[in-house]
Design an enzyme around this catalytic site. Structure first.
Site, PDB file in Angstrom:
ATOM      1  N   TRP A 261     -14.002  12.113   2.504  1.00 49.03           N
ATOM      2  CA  TRP A 261     -12.744  12.021   3.245  1.00 49.03           C
ATOM      3  C   TRP A 261     -12.425  13.283   4.035  1.00 49.03           C
ATOM      4  CZ3 TRP A 261     -11.450   7.192   3.702  1.00 49.03           C
ATOM      5  CH2 TRP A 261     -11.819   6.292   2.712  1.00 49.03           C
TER       6      TRP A 261
ATOM      7  N   GLU B 291     -10.888   4.731   8.743  1.00 45.15           N
ATOM      8  CA  GLU B 291     -10.966   4.353   7.335  1.00 45.15           C
ATOM      9  C   GLU B 291     -11.500   2.924   7.157  1.00 45.15           C
ATOM     10  OE1 GLU B 291      -7.754   7.343   5.397  1.00 45.15           O
ATOM     11  OE2 GLU B 291      -7.014   5.323   5.736  1.00 45.15           O
TER      12      GLU B 291
ATOM     13  N   ASN C  82      -3.584  -1.795   7.548  1.00 47.14           N
ATOM     14  CA  ASN C  82      -4.894  -2.285   7.114  1.00 47.14           C
ATOM     15  C   ASN C  82      -4.748  -3.799   6.995  1.00 47.14           C
ATOM     16  OD1 ASN C  82      -6.067   0.358   6.758  1.00 47.14           O
ATOM     17  ND2 ASN C  82      -4.769   0.558   4.951  1.00 47.14           N
TER      18      ASN C  82
ATOM     19  N   GLU D 141       0.859  -1.192   0.000  1.00 47.88           N
ATOM     20  CA  GLU D 141       0.000   0.000   0.000  1.00 47.88           C
ATOM     21  C   GLU D 141       0.890   1.235   0.000  1.00 47.88           C
ATOM     22  OE1 GLU D 141      -3.541  -0.221   2.066  1.00 47.88           O
ATOM     23  OE2 GLU D 141      -3.713   1.919   2.513  1.00 47.88           O
TER      24      GLU D 141
ATOM     25  N   GLU E 182       3.877   9.126  -0.717  1.00 51.47           N
ATOM     26  CA  GLU E 182       2.475   9.082  -1.142  1.00 51.47           C
ATOM     27  C   GLU E 182       2.010  10.417  -1.733  1.00 51.47           C
ATOM     28  OE1 GLU E 182      -0.295   7.878   1.890  1.00 51.47           O
ATOM     29  OE2 GLU E 182      -2.026   8.344   0.641  1.00 51.47           O
TER      30      GLU E 182
ATOM     31  N   GLU F 111       7.105  21.634  -3.182  1.00 46.83           N
ATOM     32  CA  GLU F 111       6.051  22.359  -2.452  1.00 46.83           C
ATOM     33  C   GLU F 111       5.476  23.478  -3.322  1.00 46.83           C
ATOM     34  OE1 GLU F 111       7.389  24.282   1.152  1.00 46.83           O
ATOM     35  OE2 GLU F 111       5.336  24.517   1.886  1.00 46.83           O
TER      36      GLU F 111
ATOM     37  N   ASP G  98      -2.745  14.255   6.998  1.00 44.95           N
ATOM     38  CA  ASP G  98      -2.311  12.964   6.467  1.00 44.95           C
ATOM     39  C   ASP G  98      -1.085  13.128   5.570  1.00 44.95           C
ATOM     40  OD1 ASP G  98      -2.246  10.326   5.757  1.00 44.95           O
ATOM     41  OD2 ASP G  98      -3.915  10.424   4.362  1.00 44.95           O
TER      42      ASP G  98
ATOM     43  N   LYS H 129      -4.283  -0.135  13.789  1.00 42.52           N
ATOM     44  CA  LYS H 129      -5.104   0.967  13.278  1.00 42.52           C
ATOM     45  C   LYS H 129      -6.545   0.573  13.575  1.00 42.52           C
ATOM     46  CE  LYS H 129      -6.390   2.951   8.740  1.00 42.52           C
ATOM     47  NZ  LYS H 129      -5.950   3.119   7.340  1.00 42.52           N
TER      48      LYS H 129
ATOM     49  N   ARG I   7     -11.709  17.604   9.862  1.00 40.19           N
ATOM     50  CA  ARG I   7     -10.918  16.388  10.056  1.00 40.19           C
ATOM     51  C   ARG I   7      -9.609  16.674  10.796  1.00 40.19           C
ATOM     52  NH1 ARG I   7      -8.724  12.466   5.205  1.00 40.19           N
ATOM     53  NH2 ARG I   7      -6.831  11.878   6.300  1.00 40.19           N
TER      54      ARG I   7
END
Ligand code: GCU
Length: 668
Positions: free
Chosen positions: A530, A284, A200, A157, A391, A500, A363, A280, A334
């Site tokens: 989300w 999610e 996960n 993942e 990611e 950035e 995140d 976790k 969030r």
């Protein structure tokens, strides 16, 4: 770089004078000391072409000590038997003292000796260690961990470097030599904990804690053990049901707790030194205590009770939020979630629970403020979680040297002091990070992304190191000696600011393509469940997180809260994270916000192009394979940077109808 696979253990053409380096004397015997001796011998031969005597697995016993040679042992032993008066270090620390002809590597313990060996080799390779030198080091914090997000089908993942090192077709499957080489890379930068499976925990991975897979996990643990690395397994909260066949996983239900106890007994019979479980929960879609109306403390403490008799820890992640949010409801934020859930529980966790908190409230975005939980969890052991795998930072296609980001995180001031000072000196006991390695021949997909793995280890060891120092070390080890290393270092240091700028300036995050998280999609997450919105309209963009808005700023201690809450004092690189601003808002450089958005996207793209040019200047001066593979990535990066520039600029042009003051091309 000549051999991409060898990472920071490259063969050097010219090595140090071998006097005193080619003979090894050992102090006491222990498995870790034996291994330290082996690693010394291996490193000298591999990096400098110096064979070390005696050549066999054994080393000269210290009774035979005579002329020149390297002494290896622990500080307590050497002080006692040789009257050396070496200064005691903290756990895992070491002293290096190089009297001409008689260098000495002495660890506080076996593990420290091993780290001393790696440091000795590294400094030698960088040309930074000479006869007469003396140094001592102790890691800042006891836990320095990497989390693999590897699935048992072999996929990873958020992995951008090939398939899993550990799993294939639903079972544990690995190349022994490859695992040892990986363990060496990790240990050489001080990593001492490793979780091997995805947080996960799906399908067969739930059975990793059963007889079906435990013998194979034990085999893997055996390979990491000599390097001082202890494994963790990620577990699924509902396993009492899915694996145990029970009717409930309620943490306050005795049958569920007893199932975990039985399972822990089994696990520890197979792997007595397993570090513990990582989990976790309630996030999610993963199961957790909320399902039974229980708290995270109830859930964590139940697992902790099962592991306690075995000396194991529970690492409980704080990445918990309601992943079914409604964009229509502006009161939900969030970013508040981790603090809202866990601050009230401070002090209610068992003493073998560590909370693992992502460094920012969202995140792993390109730029986030540091989570307000740091400095606020005075009564709970915890870790900070970083992400080495890229990611949101370019998928190991784009170059993005993450220690630049992490050094800012380390410098962040909490009410209890800067993060780097809290590490190891408070209930913040270490760092964890999602790994970036897979089966690709160069380990990390993009060869220069090896620097992120290296940099993470170095920072976890010494959070006071700056990005420049880490970049310099890594470049010298992989590309030195010579000018090529300087060019690589400057590329690394240019990369995060450039990324950035073309990706997410001013904290304007989550404009990514949903799901894959590569490439721009300004409204990709805008109406999703989300909960990551920027709410751009024709007049303004950003979220008001002050007390007049979602109130997120109030989670910080008063001075920080006030600083963030006022746009004139809020750091501009986060201004759109904290504020909703009109496009004509004047930034510190006198230009409007809109113009700044245009400018940064143009500049970031130009800077990416300049990086490619710098790289092409290295043609013929570094290994061809490395040159070509990195060149191909830079070419793709430029495509990506152009796409970001044009999509984001066009998006705001269409929203505002206000063009670029400098007349550059913005598409209609
Ligand atoms: C992110 C990431 C997921 C991951 C999650 C986590 O949301 O996209 O792939 O599972 O973080 O940290 O658990």
């Amino acid at each position: 770089m000549v051999a991409e696979y060898d990472c920071w253990f490259q063969r050097r053409d010219a090595g140090p004078d071998r006097v005193g380096l080619d003979r090894l004397y050992r102090g006491e015997e222990s498995p870790l000391l034996d291994h330290a001796a082996l690693e010394y011998r291996r490193g000298m031969e591999k990096c400098f072409g110096i064979p070390v005597r005696p050549p066999a697995l054994t080393v000269e016993p210290s009774a035979a000590e005579g002329g020149p040679g390297l002494r290896l042992g622990t500080i307590p032993y050497l002080n006692k038997t040789r009257g050396l008066a070496l200064t005691e270090q903290g756990p895992e620390g070491f002293v290096i003292r190089w009297e001409p002809g008689r260098p000495l590597i002495a660890g506080q313990d076996g593990q420290g000796t091993l780290y001393g060996v790696y440091r000795f080799l590294s400094l030698l390779a960088q040309g930074k260690l000479r006869p007469g030198d003396e140094l001592a080091e102790t890691p800042a914090a006891p836990l320095r961990m990497i989390n693999h997000w590897d699935n048992m089908d072999g996929s990873v993942e958020r992995g951008y470097a090939g398939l899993s090192l550990f799993f294939k077709d639903g079972r544990i499957s690995y190349d022994r030599g490859r695992i040892e080489d990986y363990a060496r890379l990790l240990a050489s930068v001080g990593i001492n904990r490793l979780s091997i499976n995805n947080v996960n925990v799906r399908g067969p991975a739930r059975e990793l804690i059963t007889e079906k897979h435990l013998p194979d996990v034990a085999g893997l643990a055996d390979l990491f053990r000599p390097f001082g690395i202890r494994l963790l397994l990620s577990v699924n909260f509902s396993s009492p049901i899915s694996v145990g066949g029970l009717g409930t996983a309620d943490p306050l239900d005795r049958t569920a707790a007893a199932w975990w106890e039985k399972q822990a007994d089994l696990v520890y019979r197979c792997i007595p030194d397993l570090a513990g479980f990582l989990i976790k929960a309630d996030s999610e879609g993963e199961a957790g205590p909320f399902r039974y109306g229980r708290s995270h403390a109830d859930g964590a403490n139940m697992l902790a009770a099962a592991l306690k008799p075995h000396g194991g820890i529970v690492v409980w992640r704080c990445f918990v939020y309601n992943s079914a949010q409604d964009w229509r409801d502006q009161s939900i934020d969030r970013a508040r979630a981790a603090y809202d859930h866990f601050k009230p529980l401070d002090g209610s966790f068992a003493d073998n629970v560590l909370l693992q908190v992502k460094h920012g409230p969202y995140d792993f975005q390109v730029r986030e403020p540091v989570s307000p939980l740091f400095g606020a969890l005075g009564k709970t052991r915890h870790l900070m979680e970083l992400q080495i795998t890229q990611e949101y930072t370019g998928h190991q296609i784009d170059l993005c040297f993450l220690p630049s980001m992490w050094a800012d995180v380390m410098d962040f001031d909490t009410p209890a002091g800067p993060v780097k000072k809290l590490l190891g000196a408070s209930s913040l006991e270490g760092l964890a990070a999602v790994g970036n390695v897979g089966l690709d021949g160069n380990w990390t997909g993009h060869t220069l992304a090896q620097a992120n793995l290296y940099g993470y280890g170095r920072l976890a060891w010494n959070p006071g190191l700056g990005a420049e120092e880490i970049a310099g070390e890594w470049a010298a080890l992989c590309f030195g000696p010579g000018d090529a290393a300087e060019t690589v270092k400057s590329l690394l240091l240019k990369s995060y600011p450039a990324y950035e700028k073309y990706n997410a300036p001013f904290g304007l995050c989550f404009m990514v393509n949903p799901g894959i998280h590569y490439g721009p999609s300004p409204e990709g997450y805008e109406f999703s469940r989300w909960g990551t919105y920027h709410r751009a309209d024709r007049e303004a963009v950003g979220i008001d997180r002050t007390s007049a808005g979602t109130g997120y700023t109030e989670q910080y201690a008063p001075a920080k809260a006030a600083l963030f809450a006022d746009p004139s004092t809020c750091p501009e690189n986060l201004i759109l994270f904290f504020h909703r601003l009109r496009y004509d808002y004047r930034m510190k450089n006198g230009q409007t916000l809109l113009q700044n958005i245009y400018d940064t996207h143009f500049e970031g793209c130009d800077e990416a192009e300049a990086m490619l040019t710098l790289w092409t200047g290295l043609k013929g001066r570094i290994g061809g394979e490395c040159y070509d593979s990195v060149l191909a990535r830079f070419e793709r990066q430029i495509e990506n940077a152009r796409q970001w520039r044009d999509v984001v600029n066009t998006y705001f042009w269409r929203k505002t109808g206000v063009g670029d003051l400098k007349g550059r091309k913005i598409y209609d």
